[in-house]
Design a protein around this motif. Sequence first.
Motif, short mmCIF file in Angstrom:
data_model
loop_
_atom_site.label_atom_id
_atom_site.label_comp_id
_atom_site.label_asym_id
_atom_site.label_seq_id
_atom_site.Cartn_x
_atom_site.Cartn_y
_atom_site.Cartn_z
N UNK A 180 3.92 -44.86 -16.37
CA UNK A 180 2.54 -44.66 -16.85
C UNK A 180 2.40 -43.40 -17.70
N UNK A 181 1.94 -43.58 -18.94
CA UNK A 181 1.90 -42.46 -19.89
C UNK A 181 0.83 -42.68 -20.95
N UNK A 182 -0.31 -43.26 -20.55
CA UNK A 182 -1.36 -43.53 -21.54
C UNK A 182 -2.74 -43.51 -20.90
N UNK A 183 -3.19 -42.33 -20.45
CA UNK A 183 -4.51 -42.25 -19.82
C UNK A 183 -5.67 -42.20 -20.81
N UNK A 184 -5.39 -41.95 -22.10
CA UNK A 184 -6.46 -41.75 -23.08
C UNK A 184 -6.48 -42.88 -24.12
N UNK A 185 -7.69 -43.16 -24.62
CA UNK A 185 -7.87 -44.18 -25.65
C UNK A 185 -9.08 -43.79 -26.49
N UNK A 186 -8.87 -43.63 -27.80
CA UNK A 186 -9.95 -43.26 -28.72
C UNK A 186 -10.70 -42.02 -28.25
N UNK A 187 -9.95 -41.03 -27.78
CA UNK A 187 -10.54 -39.76 -27.41
C UNK A 187 -11.19 -39.71 -26.04
N UNK A 188 -11.05 -40.76 -25.24
CA UNK A 188 -11.68 -40.80 -23.92
C UNK A 188 -10.65 -40.93 -22.82
N UNK A 189 -10.98 -40.33 -21.68
CA UNK A 189 -10.21 -40.54 -20.46
C UNK A 189 -10.59 -41.92 -19.92
N UNK A 190 -9.64 -42.84 -19.91
CA UNK A 190 -9.93 -44.23 -19.54
C UNK A 190 -10.04 -44.45 -18.04
N UNK A 191 -9.53 -43.50 -17.25
CA UNK A 191 -9.44 -43.73 -15.81
C UNK A 191 -8.19 -44.50 -15.43
N UNK A 192 -7.43 -44.97 -16.41
CA UNK A 192 -6.18 -45.70 -16.17
C UNK A 192 -5.00 -44.77 -16.37
N UNK A 193 -3.95 -44.96 -15.57
CA UNK A 193 -2.70 -44.24 -15.80
C UNK A 193 -1.97 -44.82 -17.00
#
Length: 393
Positions: A180-193
């Motif tokens: 798991x190495x992708x917690x961010x998307x479009x500048x936001x913390x997604x809550x996902x690992x």
Amino acid sequence: MDGSGVEGTPASTGADGAGAAGRRRTFGIEEELLLVDPGSGEAVPVAGALLDLYVRPMESRNGPVLTAEFQQEMIEVVTPPHSTLAALEADIIAGRAIAHQAAEDIGVRVAALATSPLPADPHPVQLRRFKAMTEEYGLTAREQLTCGCHIHVSVESAEEGVAVLDRIRNWLPVLIALSANSPFWHGEDTGYASYRSQVWNRWPSAGPLEILRTPEAYYQLVQDMVGTGVALDEGMIYFDARLSRHYPTVELRLADVCLRPENTVLLAGIARGLVETGARGWREGIEPTVVPAALLRLAGWKASRWGLRGELLDPVTSRPVPALAVVNALMNHIRKALEDIGDLGRVEELMDDLLNAGTGATRQLEVLHRTGDLEDVVRDAADCTARIPAEGG
């Protein structure tokens, strides 16, 4: 590859064969890396310029190479096949060094990030096939700036390959949690690992397989999927694990690119252990564990959401249990194969290191909490990819 369906030149079989007669299976890695601006940290569409100037080093003629990917904001590092974990580890590190230097030559950096922490507007490579994908799949294709780690492990035949696919499928969600190495998307913390997993599974052909038992059933399924017209061609069959179209390998495709190369090495060791264990089970007449694909999809979602921070689904019972219990079950499942191959000590060492240091997602979140700036997250990831020590460390 994460969006293209174009395979590189990783592990085929090589001189050491597939392992049924006491030989080590060969394996190889494809790592996708993000190209980022050294100042702003934003993803930049410069893959064409980088590859135009890239000259494969003479000392690396039999080593890793750089190739293009679906989006111009990313490149791929492809290793040749190896029979030892140590040799593969050396090429993973060497490949990142080559990518780092090639990026520096055009004034950018590479970062082993599975998604861009900052907002991005991807630019597909201008090939007819990629244009067709963008037209057909709309926003799914336009937003598909994700970097994965694909692992090829050699098999002796399509029959053995499908037997392996049947027997590793319930263990694959654990690889999402470990990578798991992708917690961010479009500048936001997604809550996902691993939010990359969520984006990737927008493709209609992605996800787990049911148990198929024979090559005929596997290839009929592929033919039927292409026949629907939803998958444009066989290159778009994005199963979590599949038979390679070009090499005698099983290809595991669901992991994030790892922030640290040591974690990539760990995934490779686990993948070969899983393939060898599955092949042995098939030869010994051990039936695959029957878990419906719908439950495996839920297991993948839970691994994507929490990584190693909470509970995962047990690979046999599909009931929630602590993540560490699932990791221990995985290690016990492949222990004998790892011991016979000679990888057990190194894989255990790498696993302990990952559990102590945390995943790439953990590190990204820690950097953001410490600095409050996503640009610092990208900068730290680029330093980590180039193996530049952190300040004070």
